[in-house]
Write an enzyme that holds these catalytic residues in place. Structure first.
Site, mmCIF file in Angstrom:
data_model
loop_
_atom_site.group_PDB
_atom_site.id
_atom_site.type_symbol
_atom_site.label_atom_id
_atom_site.label_comp_id
_atom_site.label_asym_id
_atom_site.label_seq_id
_atom_site.Cartn_x
_atom_site.Cartn_y
_atom_site.Cartn_z
ATOM 1 N N ASP A 288 34.880 38.645 35.413
ATOM 2 C CA ASP A 288 35.684 39.117 36.525
ATOM 3 C C ASP A 288 35.478 38.128 37.671
ATOM 4 O OD1 ASP A 288 36.399 42.485 37.737
ATOM 5 O OD2 ASP A 288 37.250 40.540 38.258
HETATM 6 C C1 GLC Z 1 39.551 41.661 40.655
HETATM 7 C C2 GLC Z 1 39.470 42.749 39.614
HETATM 8 C C3 GLC Z 1 40.080 42.359 38.296
HETATM 9 C C4 GLC Z 1 41.190 41.344 38.545
HETATM 10 C C5 GLC Z 1 40.540 40.084 39.069
HETATM 11 C C6 GLC Z 1 41.576 39.019 39.438
HETATM 12 O O1 GLC Z 1 38.544 41.756 41.575
HETATM 13 O O2 GLC Z 1 38.239 43.386 39.375
HETATM 14 O O3 GLC Z 1 40.568 43.556 37.671
HETATM 15 O O4 GLC Z 1 41.895 41.082 37.334
HETATM 16 O O5 GLC Z 1 39.686 40.333 40.177
HETATM 17 O O6 GLC Z 1 42.271 39.415 40.584
#
Ligand code: GLC
Length: 749
Positions: A288
């Site tokens: 993430d």
């Molecule tokens: C965010 C989320 C994730 C998302 C990623 C890209 O913080 O936790 O679900 O796909 O970052 O934006």
């Protein structure tokens, strides 16, 4: 430090950490002669082997190191030059070998745009929220919705869609429940798996996320979800397992949180043992955004790609990974495996054979897809005296609150799709992430007016309960819209904000012919429930939500949504009445004890404890009535099949969702008396009947033995119940099952 100097520093940092540019590749090796890996007759495994064998070390390192795609919060988040502006992520390609870049977009309801400081937002079609799609209990709709948003991702130039949120709703206040599939592993796994399959039908990769046990947003970057192996396997992991088996997502996104004090993206148990070894998962694990915490520890635990490195404390998979390879703390074999997993998924999901090209989008056709999903997601929770659908004779209708004169609410955070036609209400909510609060310009009021030309509509904005009550008095029908905004990075209260309970109370006191339409990300408390005639849960209804809500209220559509999540009477009924942590202290290392409920998530907890919910998992009314009969259970070999007849006993055509629950007689040995074992959505004309047969996955009849690493079905008598919800169970049959052991690798086939 002056901005210019800062920018210079950032550029310098990027040069040292960023991997060689395409020019450097050209010097590294001549263009590959024959690209044998482009032979689409070969398997993805064979093609990945062939291409990785040709890669230089720097080329392999290019694949595992991601950039952000947005210019928000300059210069902290500086995008790579070739990223799609306003997007979530970007990984450069390898032109020499014909490896396309990976252009990554969020997320589960459509092509999302990161909050931009300058560039215009991409305006795209938004599905209703993930929990709304789960509330349809209709996998075909989930597939079609995924196929639609995946096609908009492709037409916008993206070949990776960061969707597939499937974390179980362990806490009804989780700020991201609106993005997921509810509280039950079978329903969530089936529904989210269908969406992932739809997305990937566009020859792009979808993720499944957030692996794993990302059960709250409070202190989401540091909280440790503490749970025993078997309980995890029988709950959160099982939702991922069902979804992965059904949809084969190209990538899994490891979560922010810790599990048993180990960060998800450094957890050998999660990534190497459960995902890659036990389940044989062949795709790649991406972090993430800000969830990578080390180089060797993360890589050796199974992380294959660092996403958006500027969100991390260091560019862990940039120069530090190169150094780790040199000093042997990360083996060459591991790097080769990382590159192989990534390219294998790219071959398997068409990124090489069907390169994305930006193209036109048929927004009119896509509006129909999102509206059909929203219409089937709407749950009729209460309808005393048939207050709904709106009577033809109603002449004076008052509509109140929630900007229902101009639009419908959506959830906040990285999944935010910005509306076609711009935001219906501007300047709401936080300026920064996870804001702004977005209303899609699809007005329930206007849609109702168009469908009831003979009625006079009055709108009141609901900001003053007394004025609203005055407007409501004497109307043939009052429709109060109430909403609760939910957003990534924060949990929310079960109590409706902004004095809306008082508003509903005052209006209902002035006119008992009051219907409440809720736009929420999950459960809310309803102190006014006894005073109102009808309640509808419309969730966050997406681009055409106003039309969908109006068609249900007028009866053009017979509501067929069923709750994918328990609505509690009080937070005191929950395993953790007070959410652990304190979001004002982002670095707080807090523990959440999931062993309190273990695998007994949601209705299972309520059944185990004997709590009475406000509305039960699986609940939802219709404008018609349905009867169930001829319930039979049959065990052939290791398979339990349950069959029955459903009849539309009412006067209106409609859809119903008969549900099968299973449990050991006497309820012993399991986390709860019963589990959802199967369901089927049926569509019946008045008086019509249909025969239904569902097969129960044996893992839903088993407990997990962590020592032996097997699913174990205990010999004995089991009860099969058929009902309209987890608490509205009618006919039952008993079956006897023989003892059975299945390997951890069992995949439902
Ligand atoms: C965010 C989320 C994730 C998302 C990623 C890209 O913080 O936790 O679900 O796909 O970052 O934006």
């Amino acid at each position: 430090m002056k901005r210019q100097q800062m920018r210079g520093l950032v550029m310098a940092l990027m040069l040292t950490t960023a991997l060689p540019t395409a020019a450097a590749h050209a010097q590294a090796a001549a263009p590959a002669a024959s690209k044998a890996w482009m032979n689409a007759k070969l398997s993805a495994d064979q093609r990945a082997d062939l291409i990785v064998a040709q890669m230089t070390q720097d080329e392999k390192l290019t694949l595992v190191f991601g950039y952000f795609g947005s210019n928000q919060d300059k210069p902290k988040f500086t995008p790579h030059a070739e990223a799609r502006m306003g997007s979530a992520g970007y990984i450069p390609g390898i032109p020499r070998l014909g490896v396309p870049p990976q252009w990554e977009t969020d997320a589960g309801v459509g092509v999302a745009t990161q909050r931009e400081s300058s560039d215009p937002y991409l305006e795209r079609t938004s599905l209703p929220s993930g929990i709304a799609t789960a509330a349809t209990w209709n996998p075909d709709l989930a597939f079609k919705g995924g196929a639609m948003i995946g096609s908009e991702a492709r037409s916008s130039g993206f070949n990776v869609m960061l969707a597939g949120g499937v974390n179980l709703a362990r806490d009804p206040r989780n700020g991201r429940n609106f993005e997921y599939g509810g509280e039950d592993p079978l329903l969530a796994g089936v529904m989210v798996g269908a969406q992932i399959k739809g997305i990937q039908s566009n020859n792009i990769i979808s993720t499944i996320k957030h692996w794993a046990l990302n059960g709250q947003e409070t202190n989401r970057m540091t909280v440790s979800s503490n749970i025993a192996d078997a309980a995890a396997r029988q709950s959160d992991f099982l939702a991922f397992e069902f979804a992965i088996e059904q949809s084969n997502p190209g990538s899994v996104m490891c979560a922010y949180n810790r599990i048993n004090s180990v960060y998800a993206c450094e957890s050998d148990w999660l990534m190497n043992e459960v995902l890659k070894k036990d389940w044989g998962y062949k795709g790649y694990v991406m972090s993430d955004w800000g969830a990578t915490h080390s180089t060797a520890k993360a890589a050796n635990a199974g992380l294959d790609q660092e996403s958006a490195y500027t969100f991390d404390k260091q560019p862990f998979f940039g120069a530090p990974l190169k150094a780790a390879l040199a000093d042997g703390s990360v083996s060459q074999t591991r790097l080769d495996d990382m590159a192989r997993r990534i390219t294998r998924s790219m071959f398997a999901h068409g990124l090489f054979d069907h390169p994305v090209v930006k193209g036109p989008i048929d927004f009119a056709a896509h509006a129909k897809v999102t509206q059909a999903d929203a219409e089937e997601s709407i749950v009729l929770l209460k309808n005393d005296g048939g207050l709904l659908p709106i009577a033809r004779t109603a002449r004076k209708i008052v509509v109140i609150g929630s900007h229902s004169d101009v639009g419908v609410l959506s959830g906040g955070g990285s999944s935010q799709v910005f509306p076609i036609g711009g935001m219906a209400v501007k300047g709401l909510g936080p300026k920064g992430f996870p804001g702004p609060i977005v209303f899609h310009p699809s007005s329930p009021l206007k849609a109702l007016q168009a469908r009831n030309p003979g009625a006079t509509f009055t709108y009141n904005d609901g900001t003053d309960p007394a004025a609203a009550a005055k407007a409501a008095a004497g109307a043939d029908l009052v429709i109060v819209f109430a909403h609760q905004w939910a957003a990534e990075s924060e949990d929310y209260s079960l109590t409706l904000a902004n004095n809306q309970d008082a508003l509903i109370d005052a209006v209902a006191a002035a006119n008992s012919r009051t219907a409440v339409v809720l736009q929420t990300g999950g459960p809310v408390l309803m102190p006014w429930l006894p005073k109102v005639g009808a309640v509808v849960e419309a969730w966050y209804a997406g681009t055409n939500g106003g039309e969908a809500i109006a068609r249900v209220l007028t009866g053009e559509v017979n509501p067929s949504g069923r709750l994918p999540i328990t609505f509690p009477q009080s937070a005191d009924q929950l395993p953790r009445p007070v959410i652990d942590g304190d979001n004002s202290k982002p670095d707080l290392m807090v523990d959440a004890n999931y062993d309190i409920e273990g695998a007994a998530v949601g209705y299972k907890w309520f059944d185990q404890k004997g709590h009475q919910p406000l509305f039960a998992f699986g609940h939802g009314l219709s404008y018609s009535t349905f009867g169930y009969s001829d319930l039979k259970s049959r065990v052939t070999g290791d398979t339990l099949t349950v069959s029955f007849k459903v009849t539309n006993t009412g006067k209106t055509a409609g859809k119903d969702v008969p549900q099968v629950y299973v449990g050991p007689k006497g309820g012993s040995g399991w986390e709860a008396p019963r589990r959802l074992g199967g369901f089927k959505k049926v569509d019946l004309a008045p008086g019509a009947s249909t025969q239904v047969s569902v097969t129960v996955d044996p893992r839903l009849l088993a407990t997990f033995d962590s020592k032996a690493k097997t699913w174990t079905i205990a010999a004995g008598a089991y009860e099969v119940s058929l009902g309209a919800s987890s608490r509205d169970l009618g006919a039952k049959t008993d079956v006897t099952l023989a003892a059975k052991t299945l390997p951890v690798s069992y995949d439902g086939k």
